[in-house]
Scaffold this motif. Structure first.
Motif, PDB file in Angstrom:
ATOM      1  N   GLY A   1      -0.640   6.967 -25.537  1.00 57.95           N
ATOM      2  CA  GLY A   1      -1.545   6.927 -24.450  1.00 57.95           C
ATOM      3  C   GLY A   1      -1.857   5.707 -23.724  1.00 57.95           C
ATOM      4  O   GLY A   1      -2.595   5.356 -23.050  1.00 57.95           O
ATOM      5  N   GLY A   2      -1.261   4.571 -24.541  1.00 60.38           N
ATOM      6  CA  GLY A   2      -1.409   3.231 -23.959  1.00 60.38           C
ATOM      7  C   GLY A   2      -0.627   3.033 -22.735  1.00 60.38           C
ATOM      8  O   GLY A   2       0.178   3.944 -22.206  1.00 60.38           O
ATOM      9  N   GLY A   3      -0.996   2.161 -21.951  1.00 60.70           N
ATOM     10  CA  GLY A   3      -0.351   1.578 -20.620  1.00 60.70           C
ATOM     11  C   GLY A   3      -0.778   0.429 -19.954  1.00 60.70           C
ATOM     12  O   GLY A   3      -1.837  -0.192 -20.632  1.00 60.70           O
ATOM     13  N   LEU A   4      -0.699   0.652 -18.746  1.00 63.75           N
ATOM     14  CA  LEU A   4      -1.116  -0.544 -17.990  1.00 63.75           C
ATOM     15  C   LEU A   4      -2.045   0.324 -16.778  1.00 63.75           C
ATOM     16  O   LEU A   4      -1.831   1.113 -16.379  1.00 63.75           O
ATOM     17  CB  LEU A   4       0.116  -1.114 -16.981  1.00 63.75           C
ATOM     18  CG  LEU A   4      -0.473  -2.174 -15.999  1.00 63.75           C
ATOM     19  CD1 LEU A   4      -1.027  -3.379 -16.706  1.00 63.75           C
ATOM     20  CD2 LEU A   4       0.907  -2.703 -14.965  1.00 63.75           C
ATOM     21  N   VAL A   5      -3.187  -0.403 -16.878  1.00 60.35           N
ATOM     22  CA  VAL A   5      -4.415   0.045 -16.173  1.00 60.35           C
ATOM     23  C   VAL A   5      -5.155  -1.163 -15.449  1.00 60.35           C
ATOM     24  O   VAL A   5      -5.326  -2.057 -16.031  1.00 60.35           O
ATOM     25  CB  VAL A   5      -5.331   0.867 -16.864  1.00 60.35           C
ATOM     26  CG1 VAL A   5      -6.165   0.238 -18.127  1.00 60.35           C
ATOM     27  CG2 VAL A   5      -6.433   1.811 -16.133  1.00 60.35           C
ATOM     28  N   GLN A   6      -5.896  -0.765 -14.232  1.00 63.75           N
ATOM     29  CA  GLN A   6      -6.445  -1.816 -13.666  1.00 63.75           C
ATOM     30  C   GLN A   6      -7.908  -1.992 -14.270  1.00 63.75           C
ATOM     31  O   GLN A   6      -8.379  -0.778 -14.695  1.00 63.75           O
ATOM     32  CB  GLN A   6      -6.448  -1.451 -12.181  1.00 63.75           C
ATOM     33  CG  GLN A   6      -5.295  -1.860 -11.234  1.00 63.75           C
ATOM     34  CD  GLN A   6      -5.605  -1.868  -9.712  1.00 63.75           C
ATOM     35  OE1 GLN A   6      -6.312  -1.034  -9.395  1.00 63.75           O
ATOM     36  NE2 GLN A   6      -4.978  -2.542  -9.216  1.00 63.75           N
ATOM     37  N   ALA A   7      -8.481  -3.076 -14.331  1.00 63.79           N
ATOM     38  CA  ALA A   7      -9.973  -3.173 -14.741  1.00 63.79           C
ATOM     39  C   ALA A   7     -10.939  -2.057 -14.019  1.00 63.79           C
ATOM     40  O   ALA A   7     -10.755  -1.821 -12.981  1.00 63.79           O
ATOM     41  CB  ALA A   7     -10.344  -4.578 -14.428  1.00 63.79           C
ATOM     42  N   GLY A   8     -11.737  -1.505 -14.720  1.00 62.26           N
ATOM     43  CA  GLY A   8     -12.522  -0.540 -14.340  1.00 62.26           C
ATOM     44  C   GLY A   8     -12.045   1.135 -14.692  1.00 62.26           C
ATOM     45  O   GLY A   8     -12.550   2.063 -14.218  1.00 62.26           O
TER      46      GLY A   8
ATOM     47  N   TYR B   1      -4.036   4.806 -44.520  1.00 58.89           N
ATOM     48  CA  TYR B   1      -2.720   5.061 -43.547  1.00 58.89           C
ATOM     49  C   TYR B   1      -3.065   4.526 -41.978  1.00 58.89           C
ATOM     50  O   TYR B   1      -4.308   4.507 -41.773  1.00 58.89           O
ATOM     51  CB  TYR B   1      -2.472   6.429 -43.398  1.00 58.89           C
ATOM     52  CG  TYR B   1      -2.438   7.113 -44.828  1.00 58.89           C
ATOM     53  CD1 TYR B   1      -3.391   8.132 -45.204  1.00 58.89           C
ATOM     54  CD2 TYR B   1      -1.320   6.902 -45.614  1.00 58.89           C
ATOM     55  CE1 TYR B   1      -3.418   8.515 -46.590  1.00 58.89           C
ATOM     56  CE2 TYR B   1      -1.330   7.684 -47.051  1.00 58.89           C
ATOM     57  CZ  TYR B   1      -2.505   8.205 -47.326  1.00 58.89           C
ATOM     58  OH  TYR B   1      -2.156   9.079 -48.447  1.00 58.89           O
ATOM     59  N   TRP B   2      -2.004   3.806 -41.437  1.00 61.58           N
ATOM     60  CA  TRP B   2      -2.146   3.333 -40.408  1.00 61.58           C
ATOM     61  C   TRP B   2      -0.834   3.727 -39.568  1.00 61.58           C
ATOM     62  O   TRP B   2       0.086   4.103 -40.102  1.00 61.58           O
ATOM     63  CB  TRP B   2      -1.760   1.666 -40.334  1.00 61.58           C
ATOM     64  CG  TRP B   2      -3.205   1.276 -41.067  1.00 61.58           C
ATOM     65  CD1 TRP B   2      -3.303   1.169 -42.351  1.00 61.58           C
ATOM     66  CD2 TRP B   2      -4.438   0.577 -40.310  1.00 61.58           C
ATOM     67  NE1 TRP B   2      -4.622   0.195 -42.650  1.00 61.58           N
ATOM     68  CE2 TRP B   2      -5.351   0.175 -41.289  1.00 61.58           C
ATOM     69  CE3 TRP B   2      -4.527   0.330 -39.096  1.00 61.58           C
ATOM     70  CZ2 TRP B   2      -6.418  -0.297 -41.113  1.00 61.58           C
ATOM     71  CZ3 TRP B   2      -5.862  -0.270 -38.878  1.00 61.58           C
ATOM     72  CH2 TRP B   2      -6.860  -0.553 -39.669  1.00 61.58           C
ATOM     73  N   GLY B   3      -1.343   3.876 -38.216  1.00 60.82           N
ATOM     74  CA  GLY B   3      -0.088   4.116 -37.206  1.00 60.82           C
ATOM     75  C   GLY B   3       0.406   2.883 -36.689  1.00 60.82           C
ATOM     76  O   GLY B   3       0.076   1.951 -36.976  1.00 60.82           O
ATOM     77  N   GLN B   4       1.459   2.975 -35.616  1.00 62.83           N
ATOM     78  CA  GLN B   4       2.327   1.981 -35.660  1.00 62.83           C
ATOM     79  C   GLN B   4       1.528   1.344 -34.178  1.00 62.83           C
ATOM     80  O   GLN B   4       2.181   0.146 -34.027  1.00 62.83           O
ATOM     81  CB  GLN B   4       3.660   2.492 -34.953  1.00 62.83           C
ATOM     82  CG  GLN B   4       3.994   2.894 -33.708  1.00 62.83           C
ATOM     83  CD  GLN B   4       3.049   4.238 -33.148  1.00 62.83           C
ATOM     84  OE1 GLN B   4       2.376   4.951 -33.972  1.00 62.83           O
ATOM     85  NE2 GLN B   4       3.151   4.784 -31.944  1.00 62.83           N
ATOM     86  N   GLY B   5       0.559   1.557 -33.516  1.00 67.45           N
ATOM     87  CA  GLY B   5       0.053   1.025 -32.483  1.00 67.45           C
ATOM     88  C   GLY B   5       0.348   1.398 -31.120  1.00 67.45           C
ATOM     89  O   GLY B   5       1.493   1.767 -30.838  1.00 67.45           O
ATOM     90  N   THR B   6      -0.213   1.445 -30.064  1.00 62.65           N
ATOM     91  CA  THR B   6       0.040   1.680 -28.688  1.00 62.65           C
ATOM     92  C   THR B   6      -0.719   0.635 -27.941  1.00 62.65           C
ATOM     93  O   THR B   6      -1.953   0.280 -28.230  1.00 62.65           O
ATOM     94  CB  THR B   6      -0.453   3.142 -28.279  1.00 62.65           C
ATOM     95  OG1 THR B   6       0.031   3.249 -27.110  1.00 62.65           O
ATOM     96  CG2 THR B   6      -1.972   3.180 -28.303  1.00 62.65           C
ATOM     97  N   LYS B   7       0.022   0.107 -26.945  1.00 67.10           N
ATOM     98  CA  LYS B   7      -0.269  -0.985 -26.272  1.00 67.10           C
ATOM     99  C   LYS B   7      -1.231  -0.687 -24.961  1.00 67.10           C
ATOM    100  O   LYS B   7      -0.651  -0.083 -24.275  1.00 67.10           O
ATOM    101  CB  LYS B   7       0.890  -1.976 -25.773  1.00 67.10           C
ATOM    102  CG  LYS B   7       0.298  -3.248 -25.205  1.00 67.10           C
ATOM    103  CD  LYS B   7       1.631  -4.183 -25.085  1.00 67.10           C
ATOM    104  CE  LYS B   7       1.422  -5.769 -24.513  1.00 67.10           C
ATOM    105  NZ  LYS B   7       2.441  -6.441 -24.259  1.00 67.10           N
ATOM    106  N   VAL B   8      -2.313  -1.504 -24.743  1.00 68.04           N
ATOM    107  CA  VAL B   8      -3.166  -1.074 -23.737  1.00 68.04           C
ATOM    108  C   VAL B   8      -3.407  -2.688 -22.988  1.00 68.04           C
ATOM    109  O   VAL B   8      -3.522  -3.509 -23.526  1.00 68.04           O
ATOM    110  CB  VAL B   8      -4.572  -0.783 -23.890  1.00 68.04           C
ATOM    111  CG1 VAL B   8      -5.388  -0.601 -22.797  1.00 68.04           C
ATOM    112  CG2 VAL B   8      -4.442   0.445 -24.594  1.00 68.04           C
ATOM    113  N   THR B   9      -2.886  -2.446 -21.803  1.00 73.04           N
ATOM    114  CA  THR B   9      -3.103  -3.812 -20.778  1.00 73.04           C
ATOM    115  C   THR B   9      -3.834  -3.539 -19.589  1.00 73.04           C
ATOM    116  O   THR B   9      -3.656  -2.601 -18.904  1.00 73.04           O
ATOM    117  CB  THR B   9      -1.546  -4.207 -20.252  1.00 73.04           C
ATOM    118  OG1 THR B   9      -0.528  -4.543 -21.495  1.00 73.04           O
ATOM    119  CG2 THR B   9      -1.810  -5.662 -19.595  1.00 73.04           C
TER     120      THR B   9
END
Length: 120
Positions: free
Chosen positions: A7-14, A109-117
């Motif tokens: 679900g991570g990704g690139l999103v604008q502020a707000g 337990y830990w997941g691999q991470g998803t990047k949010v920018t």
């Protein structure tokens, strides 16, 4: 046990994003679940946590009022709804599962991470 975050990704502020974490090979309803995040050059920090039944939740002061954690034990999935995103929310987000509901990193337990920018 596997935790798969997405679900991570690139999103604008707000803007908004919803992260998902699917738990496999584990009855997720028996475990507390949490989200942490780690920005480049910084330590991993607590974001939000939820009890096995979903009856108790905790969020960090930095995201209070903007982020909501929830879970669907039928789908073995925990969610992080992120609204009013700020530049400082940019990080890799990790889901975690453990026996104790805590804001510490003491999860089994830990997941691999998803990047949010978050961009301006």
């Amino acid at each position: 046990v596997q935790l798969q975050a997405s679900g991570g990704g690139l999103v604008q502020a707000g803007g908004s994003l919803r992260l998902s974490c699917v738990v496999s090979r584990l009855t997720s309803g028996s475990r507390a679940m949490a989200w942490f995040r780690q920005a480049p050059g910084k330590e991993r920090e607590f974001v939000a946590a939820i009890s096995g039944t979903g009856g108790r939740t905790y969020v960090a002061d930095s995201v209070e009022g903007r982020f909501t954690i929830s879970r669907d034990n039928v789908k073995n999935t925990v969610y992080l709804q992120m609204n009013s995103l700020k530049l400082e929310d940019t990080a890799a987000y990790y889901c975690a599962a453990g026996r104790i509901l805590t804001a510490s990193r003491n999860y089994d337990y830990w997941g691999q991470g998803t990047k949010v920018t978050v961009s301006s």
